[in-house]
Design a protein around this motif. Structure first.
Motif, short mmCIF file in Angstrom:
data_model
loop_
_atom_site.label_atom_id
_atom_site.label_comp_id
_atom_site.label_asym_id
_atom_site.label_seq_id
_atom_site.Cartn_x
_atom_site.Cartn_y
_atom_site.Cartn_z
N ARG A 127 0.87 -1.18 0.00
CA ARG A 127 0.00 0.00 0.00
C ARG A 127 0.90 1.23 0.00
O ARG A 127 1.74 1.39 0.90
N ALA A 128 0.75 2.06 -0.99
CA ALA A 128 1.63 3.22 -1.14
C ALA A 128 1.59 4.09 0.11
O ALA A 128 0.51 4.39 0.64
N GLY A 129 2.76 4.46 0.61
CA GLY A 129 2.86 5.35 1.74
C GLY A 129 2.64 4.72 3.10
O GLY A 129 2.70 5.42 4.12
N ASP A 130 2.39 3.42 3.15
CA ASP A 130 2.11 2.75 4.42
C ASP A 130 3.24 1.78 4.74
O ASP A 130 3.33 0.70 4.15
N ASN A 131 4.11 2.15 5.68
CA ASN A 131 5.24 1.30 6.04
C ASN A 131 4.81 0.01 6.72
O ASN A 131 5.56 -0.96 6.75
N ARG A 132 3.61 -0.01 7.27
CA ARG A 132 3.12 -1.23 7.91
C ARG A 132 2.79 -2.31 6.88
O ARG A 132 2.63 -3.48 7.24
N SER A 133 2.70 -1.93 5.61
CA SER A 133 2.36 -2.90 4.56
C SER A 133 3.59 -3.50 3.89
O SER A 133 3.45 -4.26 2.93
N ALA A 134 4.78 -3.18 4.38
CA ALA A 134 6.00 -3.71 3.76
C ALA A 134 6.04 -5.23 3.87
O ALA A 134 5.78 -5.80 4.93
N THR A 135 6.37 -5.87 2.77
CA THR A 135 6.46 -7.33 2.73
C THR A 135 7.61 -7.72 1.82
O THR A 135 8.12 -6.89 1.06
N ARG A 136 8.03 -8.97 1.88
CA ARG A 136 9.18 -9.39 1.09
C ARG A 136 8.89 -9.25 -0.40
O ARG A 136 7.83 -9.67 -0.89
N ALA A 137 9.82 -8.64 -1.10
CA ALA A 137 9.67 -8.43 -2.54
C ALA A 137 9.85 -9.73 -3.29
O ALA A 137 10.64 -10.60 -2.89
N GLN A 138 9.14 -9.86 -4.38
CA GLN A 138 9.25 -11.03 -5.25
C GLN A 138 9.90 -10.60 -6.57
O GLN A 138 9.48 -9.63 -7.19
N PHE A 139 10.93 -11.34 -6.98
CA PHE A 139 11.64 -11.05 -8.21
C PHE A 139 11.51 -12.23 -9.17
O PHE A 139 11.32 -13.37 -8.74
N ALA A 140 11.66 -11.94 -10.45
CA ALA A 140 11.61 -13.01 -11.44
C ALA A 140 12.69 -14.05 -11.16
O ALA A 140 12.49 -15.25 -11.36
N ILE A 141 13.85 -13.58 -10.67
CA ILE A 141 14.97 -14.49 -10.40
C ILE A 141 14.63 -15.47 -9.27
O ILE A 141 15.26 -16.52 -9.13
N ASP A 142 13.61 -15.15 -8.46
CA ASP A 142 13.23 -16.03 -7.36
C ASP A 142 12.77 -17.39 -7.84
O ASP A 142 12.73 -18.35 -7.05
N GLU A 143 12.43 -17.51 -9.11
CA GLU A 143 11.93 -18.77 -9.62
C GLU A 143 13.05 -19.80 -9.75
O GLU A 143 12.81 -20.99 -9.91
N GLY A 144 14.30 -19.38 -9.69
CA GLY A 144 15.43 -20.29 -9.77
C GLY A 144 15.75 -20.88 -8.41
O GLY A 144 15.04 -20.72 -7.43
N THR A 145 16.88 -21.59 -8.35
CA THR A 145 17.33 -22.19 -7.09
C THR A 145 18.00 -21.13 -6.23
O THR A 145 18.95 -20.48 -6.67
N PRO A 146 17.52 -20.92 -5.01
CA PRO A 146 18.11 -19.86 -4.17
C PRO A 146 19.50 -20.24 -3.69
O PRO A 146 19.83 -21.42 -3.56
N ALA A 147 20.32 -19.22 -3.43
CA ALA A 147 21.65 -19.45 -2.88
C ALA A 147 21.52 -19.98 -1.46
O ALA A 147 20.64 -19.60 -0.71
N GLU A 148 22.43 -20.89 -1.10
CA GLU A 148 22.45 -21.44 0.25
C GLU A 148 23.03 -20.41 1.21
O GLU A 148 24.12 -19.88 0.97
#
Length: 273
Positions: A127-148
């Motif tokens: 939600r724009a302007g609302d810091n309480r709505s911050a959540t983990r961002a999702q990136f296209a690269i997330d679809e790959g194998t994450p680094a250990e």
């Protein structure tokens, strides 16, 4: 012999200590947090091959590296005074989807004066302007194998989970703090992570001024949320412990009581000059 490939990126910075760097008894811990956070941010950009650290999630929203855990240890900040030359050696590497871990070694005259480990995750506002709505961002690269995650990152992840679920502080000293937008919020309009350390210092000073005679040797900070300008922080400090023990401070959002951070501090007696 085949050496392992370093998955991260390194940086060395040199400094001459002046008033912006210094506090009452040596290098400012608050400045050190801000500088290492800045280096973490720059290294993130370099790791991604970017000239400037500008990130967005797969929906095009601005994404920021929010620190979830920080561990400062072996601090001897009193070794750095006016006109002391000192260095920071920094290394950053991926630590899972949207997470990165940086390690920083502080040196003065070739001698270690402190170590920092910082774990971040990318977040965006839903939600724009609302810091309480911050959540983990999702990136296209997330679809790959994450680094250990490296060992240091795993330790911070486990400690952060432990303190998130810890029982509330009892037998407390409580302080209320009203963050000022012009001083305590950053350019991304979040309450700046380093200000959590600053508020704990202010609360301890208000409640036990003898802490002026103590050096901070170790500090752990775990972050679970943020707040909007106009909201207050409630700092709940456990009773004082001996100088070799950890003092706990639980930080909550005044408007709804949500836990925003846990801060653990270990101090040692100042050695007379």
């Amino acid at each position: 012999m085949n050496l392992p490939v370093d998955p991260g990126i390194r940086l060395r910075q040199d400094y001459l200590a002046g008033m912006p760097h210094l506090a009452y008894v040596g290098l400012s811990e608050n400045w050190l947090l801000k500088e290492c956070g800045h280096l973490h941010w720059l290294l993130l950009a370099r790791l991604q091959g970017l000239d400037v650290p500008v990130f967005s999630d797969r929906e095009g929203r601005s994404a920021y590296a929010a620190f979830t855990a920080i561990h400062l240890r072996r601090l001897q900040l009193e070794r750095i005074g006016e006109n002391t030359r000192f260095e920071l050696h920094s290394h950053l590497q991926p630590a899972g989807r949207a997470r990165h871990c940086s390690e920083h070694l502080l040196l003065a005259a070739g001698l270690p004066c402190g170590e920092l480990t910082m774990l971040s995750t990318f977040v965006c506002r839903t939600r724009a302007g609302d810091n309480r709505s911050a959540t983990r961002a999702q990136f296209a690269i997330d679809e790959g194998t994450p680094a250990e995650p490296c060992q240091a990152a795993r330790a911070l992840l486990e400690a952060g989970k432990h303190w998130r679920e810890a029982e509330p502080v009892e037998q407390v000293w409580e302080q209320r703090f009203s963050p000022c937008p012009a001083l305590d919020f950053n350019g991304a309009e979040f309450l700046y992570f380093a200000q959590f350390q600053a508020t704990v210092e202010r609360a301890e000073w208000a409640l036990a001024r003898s802490n002026l005679l103590l050096h901070c040797r170790e500090r752990q900070l775990y972050f679970y949320g943020n707040l909007n300008p106009g909201d207050d922080l409630l700092l709940r400090l456990a009773p004082p412990v001996n100088v070799d023990g950890m003092q706990r401070c639980e930080i909550r959002r005044a408007s709804d009581g949500r836990k925003l951070a846990e801060v653990l501090t270990r101090r040692a007696l100042q050695v007379p000059a």
